[in-house]
Design a protein around this motif. Sequence first.
Motif, PDB file in Angstrom:
ATOM      1  N   HIS A  65       0.814  -1.212   0.000  1.00  0.00           N
ATOM      2  CA  HIS A  65       0.000   0.000   0.000  1.00  0.00           C
ATOM      3  C   HIS A  65       0.851   1.267   0.000  1.00  0.00           C
ATOM      4  CE1 HIS A  65      -2.896  -3.015   1.524  1.00  0.00           C
ATOM      5  NE2 HIS A  65      -3.806  -2.248   0.935  1.00  0.00           N
ATOM      6  N   ARG A  66       2.148   1.137  -0.080  1.00  0.00           N
ATOM      7  CA  ARG A  66       3.012   2.310  -0.058  1.00  0.00           C
ATOM      8  C   ARG A  66       3.071   2.950  -1.444  1.00  0.00           C
ATOM      9  NH1 ARG A  66       6.044   3.477   4.150  1.00  0.00           N
ATOM     10  NH2 ARG A  66       7.527   4.628   2.877  1.00  0.00           N
ATOM     11  N   HIS A  67       3.178   4.267  -1.456  1.00  0.00           N
ATOM     12  CA  HIS A  67       3.305   5.016  -2.689  1.00  0.00           C
ATOM     13  C   HIS A  67       4.733   5.530  -2.817  1.00  0.00           C
ATOM     14  CE1 HIS A  67      -1.073   4.946  -3.222  1.00  0.00           C
ATOM     15  NE2 HIS A  67      -1.166   5.248  -1.932  1.00  0.00           N
ATOM     16  N   ALA A  68       5.106   5.872  -4.038  1.00  0.00           N
ATOM     17  CA  ALA A  68       6.475   6.333  -4.274  1.00  0.00           C
ATOM     18  C   ALA A  68       6.786   7.602  -3.490  1.00  0.00           C
ATOM     19  CB  ALA A  68       6.685   6.571  -5.777  1.00  0.00           C
ATOM     20  N   TRP A  69       5.791   8.484  -3.371  1.00  0.00           N
ATOM     21  CA  TRP A  69       6.052   9.759  -2.708  1.00  0.00           C
ATOM     22  C   TRP A  69       6.295   9.594  -1.209  1.00  0.00           C
ATOM     23  CZ3 TRP A  69       2.563  10.660   1.106  1.00  0.00           C
ATOM     24  CH2 TRP A  69       1.310  10.059   0.999  1.00  0.00           C
ATOM     25  N   GLU A  70       5.890   8.468  -0.627  1.00  0.00           N
ATOM     26  CA  GLU A  70       6.097   8.256   0.805  1.00  0.00           C
ATOM     27  C   GLU A  70       7.571   8.052   1.148  1.00  0.00           C
ATOM     28  OE1 GLU A  70       2.855   6.001   2.993  1.00  0.00           O
ATOM     29  OE2 GLU A  70       2.611   5.206   0.958  1.00  0.00           O
ATOM     30  N   CYS A  97       8.105  14.362  -8.728  1.00  0.00           N
ATOM     31  CA  CYS A  97       8.665  13.611  -7.604  1.00  0.00           C
ATOM     32  C   CYS A  97       7.647  12.634  -7.025  1.00  0.00           C
ATOM     33  CB  CYS A  97       9.146  14.574  -6.524  1.00  0.00           C
ATOM     34  SG  CYS A  97      10.601  15.546  -6.988  1.00  0.00           S
ATOM     35  N   ALA A  98       6.360  12.978  -7.104  1.00  0.00           N
ATOM     36  CA  ALA A  98       5.310  12.091  -6.599  1.00  0.00           C
ATOM     37  C   ALA A  98       4.882  11.052  -7.629  1.00  0.00           C
ATOM     38  CB  ALA A  98       4.100  12.917  -6.171  1.00  0.00           C
ATOM     39  N   ASN A  99       5.549  11.068  -8.810  1.00  0.00           N
ATOM     40  CA  ASN A  99       5.223  10.141  -9.909  1.00  0.00           C
ATOM     41  C   ASN A  99       3.758  10.278 -10.315  1.00  0.00           C
ATOM     42  OD1 ASN A  99       5.986   8.262 -11.831  1.00  0.00           O
ATOM     43  ND2 ASN A  99       5.451   6.491 -10.544  1.00  0.00           N
ATOM     44  N   ALA A 160      14.168  13.834  -7.558  1.00  0.00           N
ATOM     45  CA  ALA A 160      14.171  13.833  -6.092  1.00  0.00           C
ATOM     46  C   ALA A 160      15.592  13.699  -5.540  1.00  0.00           C
ATOM     47  CB  ALA A 160      13.299  12.695  -5.569  1.00  0.00           C
ATOM     48  N   GLN A 161      16.415  12.855  -6.157  1.00  0.00           N
ATOM     49  CA  GLN A 161      17.808  12.706  -5.721  1.00  0.00           C
ATOM     50  C   GLN A 161      18.575  14.006  -5.898  1.00  0.00           C
ATOM     51  OE1 GLN A 161      19.140   9.466  -8.173  1.00  0.00           O
ATOM     52  NE2 GLN A 161      18.732   7.917  -6.614  1.00  0.00           N
TER      53      GLN A 161
END
Length: 411
Positions: A65-70, A97-99, A160-161
Amino acid sequence: MDLLSQFFSVEDREAIEQIRLSINPSEDVLCWGGARNGIFTIKSAYHLLCNQHDQQFSTRATSSHRHAWEDIPSEVWKRIWNIKTLPKVKNFLWRCCANGVASSENLMKRHIPIDPSCSRCGHDPKSIDHLLFLCPIARAAWFGSNLTVGIPVDGPFTLAQLLLHWPCLNFHDKRCNEDVLCLLSFMCWNIWLARNDLVFGIKDWTPEDIISQAQASSTKFLSISRGNTLSVRNTHEAYSIGRQSSPPDSGIIKINCDAAFSLKAPASGIGVVLRDHLGNHIQAASNPISFHEVLLGEALAVLFGLQLATYGGFNNVHIESDNEDLVSFIREPSRPHPLSLRSTLQDIGVLIPSFSVCNFSFISRDANLVAHSLARKALPVASQTFWPVSSPWLLDLCCKDARCFACPPLQ
């Protein structure tokens, strides 16, 4: 060390070992770890509790249930919203960044029947990071721009990096940092516009089109937001005129200091050069010293320069640094400063009264090239290095510096 291992966890012990101690006797003080300057406020306590709650919530969440932005650090989001650029561009960077951008990869995930390959290079699938950085057109645009960014050929490279490690880049003042971030934002935005125009058959942009449009948009935005009509380049030049280096008065030793940091090694170091009022080289040194913040490195360089002046028996000195914040902290000791600088600023404060004359001034990066080169020379070496004036590269730099900033050439 055995005592630390006995009473503290591994994480706490590593944090304690990173604390830089003063070289002079000083009393211990209580500091609030929830704020960068070590001063307690209700606001900092609130943010600390909120961050702890978010961390606890994220650890309880299952991976499905995790999202990339987390997984994006909060520093990245703060940096995006603080960029001086158009609101729509900030929103675009946030979505990247949040895709949350409608790239081919994301459209395929939503079962939309499209060709997922890149319309320019055929890469499959086309992610937003590929579009902004890894596509050959994007690589050419970044390298050809004033930013001169070389995108690594191997391995992932994300927006993001780049934003997360942005503070590690050594900008000589806040205004330069704002200018570069603004241009970066418009580069991303215009690469996205170029992609859309190609997909919908409107126009096929070249890297030169992307660069010129991004730089024009950045220049126009900064000029309007600052209430003038100068271009970014002319604005920066005008800003630097009053911050160039100049020869000191007779009998005063000028000390230029700088720090360098490399993410690849990782390695860090400082450089210092001492010259008289005629521009004659007295001493030049490179010192590989460990630090994880550019501001701390700049402070250590100033401390090193004062120590060299003390060892040399010089009573009248003028110290120049290309970090405006550091100069302000030294000039105004009561001004709140980052906790990591406390011991180093204390050591600088102890040395200052030992000189008859000890002045500090801020100069532009262009006026500090000799010290910057010395700091870069410290990255690959293992110990302090004192360079003789006969070193060809040092002699050439000092002569160029003398011609540019009105100092007589070295004899």
